[in-house]
Each structure stands twice: as C-alpha cells, then as structure tokens.
Design an enzyme around this catalytic site. Structure first.
Site: not given
Length: 551
Positions: A472, A516
């Site tokens: 991420h 996410h």
C-alpha cells in the site's frame, strides 16, 4: 519521433486508467496516449477469482521489487511487488476493494484546503467508478452484508461485490467476532469501516475486475501502447512537452500526467532532473528543478499472520487444495461458466477495522502534533485491521501438507506513530482476543504461526520476524501547499514549478487511507481527470495558465 497527442498518461494502473477514462469518456475529441511498461495480457485465466492470490507470482507481470535488508526486521528483504501489465498493480493484486474512512478524505481536504477531496465529493466519484453487485449467498443473514444502494454505484466500469458462494466457516467466524465483543458492520464501504464485515471485492461472478476495464476499446481518442517503459520526461525550459520510452519521443500539446505509482513515479521524476538536488548531482543527472520531497515520505501498511491447524470438520479446504485433480476439475468448471471451487475458496474474506481504546493515553500518542491526534480520534479512523480466510499456504514456505484445515487471521497495522512501538504491540494483543477466544480455538489442534507469548517483548519480536508489506505504498511525491518544503504537487496535481506536468497516483496522497489502497488509487485518478477537464477550458482561454508557478 512518436505521434503528437493532447495528453500523455504514463502508467495504466487504477489511477492512470481512471485519468484516461475521465478524459476520453466525456471529451472524445481529445487525443490521449497511455504508455504502459508491461504487456497487455488477455488470458482470461489470469482473472480467476480464486487464483487472485497467485497472479502476483507471474514473473513477467511483476516488477518484483524488494527492499534492502531491513535492520529492524531481522535483516530481511521485504517484498515490494508492483504490477507490470496493462492494469498496473490491479492486474496482480488480491482484489480487496475498500474505500477507507470518510474522515480520511475530510482530512485530505483539510490538509489541502480544498473541498474537492472531501468525502461527499469523493463518494460521488466512487459511485461513478463502480457497478456494485448486491447479491449474497442464499440463507446468509443480511446483518452480515447489507450495503445501502445510496452508498454504491450501478453503472461504472469496475465490477465489485461479494463472491457468489462462501466457505462454510466464514459466517461462524463472523459470529465469533461478535461473541468476543467486536461489532458487526454490514458495509465497510459506507464511509465508516469500523467493525467486522465481509469483504467487498473487485470481482463478480468468479471474474476479477481490473483497471483495464476502465479503458473503452471503442474510444477513438484513446491510444494505449504497452511494453513501453518511460525513461524520462522531456522538459523544455520549465515545461513538460512529452516523454521518452524505448528511445521514442512522444509529444503532448497539453499535459503529461505521471501515474506510475508510489515507487516508479519518483524514479521517473528523478531521472528527468526533478527531485532532491544532492541525489541528482550524486548520479550526475542535470538538475531541472530541486524538489526535496521526491522519493521521500514513503508510508505503507504492514501485516503479520496468526494461524492454527484445526479439526478437519471445520472447513472443506483440504479436499480442494491438497488434490491436483480437484483443482484441475474446478478449473475446467470455471472455464465453462465461472462457477465452482475457484469462485469460492479464498474468494470471500472476513475483514474488519478497529480502534485501540487506550491509544490516546500513551506517551507516543501525546507526542504527536495536535492535528494528527485529532485525526486519529475521528469516529471512522481505525488503528488496525484483521482479515480472516487469507490463503496462507500460498505464502508460507514449506507449508505442512497435512495442515490445509488451518484457520488464519492476518493483523494489519494502521496509523502507526512515527516513533515507538506501543501501537504495534497493542494491535497484535487485541487480535489475540479473537485468536484465543474459546469459540475460535475449540477446534484447534496446534499453532501454525503465533507469538511465543503475550508479553510486550514477544509481541514486538513477532512483528520484527514476520511482518510483510501490504503493498500500500503512498506519499512519495506528496501533495501539499507550495510553501511546504516536502510538497511535490499542488492541490491540482500539478508538479511545483514545472508547467504542464501532473502526478496522479498514490505517490501524491498526503495520508495513508484506512483501507487497501486500490480504491483510493482509482478515485485519485478520477479526481485528477475532473481537474484536467476543468483546467483545459481555462487553459484554452488564458495562455498564461500556471504562469504563477513558473520560476
């Protein structure tokens, strides 16, 4: 010399495709070029829902980046996979589609002083991006999954929703969380992710949806050229006029938009002479513009797994995963109608975000700036995440062949403070409330992976020896005020002091969203597209557009 275009987009991940889609959907007369370093893969088998966890192993589709050995992680190299294909990292990611917290976007707007980034405006863009499929398996109580139509789109190019069939131990897992005192949340994409949910995926009817789905093949103004890694931006004076890829120069009459992601965007900028002066000089790159924030400020989420071997009556995974014949027969079924075990196993997860009750009392928290303390205490901002039903056997070396009945929880660290260890320790300790709950361990046979004990020292050591990146990556070309020394782009995505050059991907996002990040990447590109369209008319009227930025 390549053809001249109106706009050139570098990178075809979620952000790049969202920019391209936004420009060409409503303005077909624009000539838009998308340059992608990877290939254009059309094999439908690469979109099998249940194999979403394996696609990143396709070597030609993955840049296969790794960190240098990390001193505080047992000197391990950490995997930093990035997609190398049309669709970018969405072509190899794990398809979890979570938009984060509404307070993330309101904080983004506060940092920039621009309501364009507020949740109410971002939510409109999220809805335009998606077609949300509401179906859940027959017999499943809607207390587990009941998103409201007002929070979701119905006509966008990205298909999201739940798997058509769930593994039989998923709902019992949700019940265990509720018994342990964790609240249920019927929709983690409502703007408030707090609670235990069922994961919304970028998939539908056994087929994954990727950023490539945003590119309309019928668009006359859109050109996509793949296998074309961009080496540098062509800058004349203080203006970006094109890019160079594989020795070919592509020219833009309007703007160049870099959407190569939080790792490759800084690389392209630095190779073009835009970045920290000392680094440019060290590698003998002529300095076009000293921007010290380029390549700095990297933020990421990290995770560790917890797993038990459980009784064979708990789930059906061994019969599938331990049999090559069963998996091959399931593949033939999937090829026929996209149903069967490959659209069931590891296609649906339990997913939850929670706060740590004692966080505000820690010295580490009190040492934070006042605005950051205020943000972390907002109603919808979590401090950690747990995911269940993660297919750990595909990620653990030398996985025991007789252990496929395992049950796993994966703990993600969110909003870690820049110094100290308390959040890491307490997040894992809170997750152990589930891992040690009587209903969870009633079928337990043995530990697969767990800390030695619940002591601070053992919990911290477990993180050091087992944590991985969540892929991420964010913040390496940060958006901010032109007066901020570490800002690389302004609130319009324009690179400071360089005309006709923008960056629109996770590298510009000034905070790490609570989810996410593929969803945030899509909406970042969609927001930039809106600003480009707005500014295009302004540019046509006033030739002095952006003149105040030029030095």
């Amino acid at each position: 010399m390549g053809t001249k275009y109106d706009n050139i987009i570098v990178g075809s991940g979620p952000s790049g495709c969202a920019v391209a889609s936004g420009l060409t959907r409503d303005h077909p007369i624009l000539r838009v070029l998308v340059l992608e370093a990877g290939d254009n893969y059309n094999d439908k088998n690469l979109r099998i829902d249940g194999k979403r966890w394996l696609t990143h192993q396709e070597k030609d589709m993955n840049w296969r980046y790794k960190t240098v050995p990390q001193e505080h992680c047992g000197n391990r190299e950490i995997d930093y996979s990035r997609g190398c294909a049309v669709g970018g990292s969405s072509a190899i990611n794990f398809s979890i589609y979570s938009v984060g917290a509404r307070d993330d976007y309101d904080e983004w707007a506060r940092i920039l002083g621009d309501d364009a980034f507020k949740w109410d405006n971002m939510k409109v863009r999220f809805k335009e991006l998606e077609t949300y499929h509401r179906g859940i398996p027959a017999g499943v109580d809607r207390k587990y999954a009941a998103p409201s139509p007002r929070d979701h789109g119905a006509s966008g190019p990205l298909h999201v929703g739940y798997a058509a069939e769930w593994e039989r131990d998923l709902v019992p897992m949700l019940d265990i969380f509720e018994q342990a005192g964790f609240p249920l949340n019927p929709d983690h994409n409502s703007g408030n992710p707090i609670g235990m949910s069922v994961s919304i995926n970028s998939a539908n009817k056994g087929l994954r949806s990727t950023a490539k789905d945003l590119l309309d093949p019928k668009s006359k103004g859109l050109t996509v050229i793949f296998n074309s890694p961009v080496q540098r931006i062509i800058i004349e004076g203080k203006k970006a006029v094109g890019v160079e890829a594989n020795g070919i120069q592509y020219r833009a009459s309007r703007e160049v938009i870099i959407c190569a992601g939080a790792l490759d965007t800084p690389r392209i900028l630095i190779h073009s002479g835009i970045g920290p002066k000392e680094q440019l000089e060290k590698f003998h790159i002529p300095v076009v513009k000293h921007l010290p924030g380029v390549g700095q400020g990297l933020r990421d989420h990290y995770f560790v797994p917890l797993a038990n071997i459980v009784a064979a009556t708990n789930n059906d995974r061994r019969a599938f995963y331990s049999s090559d014949q069963a998996m091959e027969e399931a593949l033939e079924q999937w090829k026929h109608d996209s149903t069967g075990p490959w659209s069931k196993f590891a296609c649906e997860l339990g997913i939850c975000w929670f706060k740590l009750e004692g966080l505000s009392k820690t010295k580490e928290f009190q040492d934070l700036p006042a605005k950051e303390r205020e943000y972390l205490q907002k109603q919808t901002v979590p401090h950690y995440e747990i995911v269940s039903h993660f297919p750990l056997h595909w990620f653990m070396p030398e996985f025991p062949h007789d252990a496929f009945e395992y049950s796993s929880l994966v703990v993600f660290l969110y909003n870690a403070q820049s110094r100290g260890e308390r959040v890491t320790i307490e997040a894992l300790r809170d997750a152990l409330r589930i891992a040690n709950h009587s209903a969870y361990i009633k079928d337990k046979i043995a530990d697969l992976t767990a800390p030695k004990s619940g002591s601070d020292a053992d919990l911290l050591e477990y993180w050091k020896q087992n944590m991985s990146s969540s892929w991420h990556m964010t913040g390496t070309a940060k958006m901010g005020s032109p007066l901020d020394e570490d800002a690389v782009v302004d609130r319009n995505f324009c690179v400071n002091r360089i005309k006709s050059l923008r960056v629109a991907d996770m590298s510009v996002v000034p905070l790490l969203v609570s989810g996410h990040t593929q969803a945030a990447a899509y909406v970042t590109g969609a927001t930039c597209a809106e600003m480009l369209i707005r500014d295009r008319h302004f540019y046509e009227t006033y030739n002095t557009h952006f003149a105040s930025w030029i030095v």
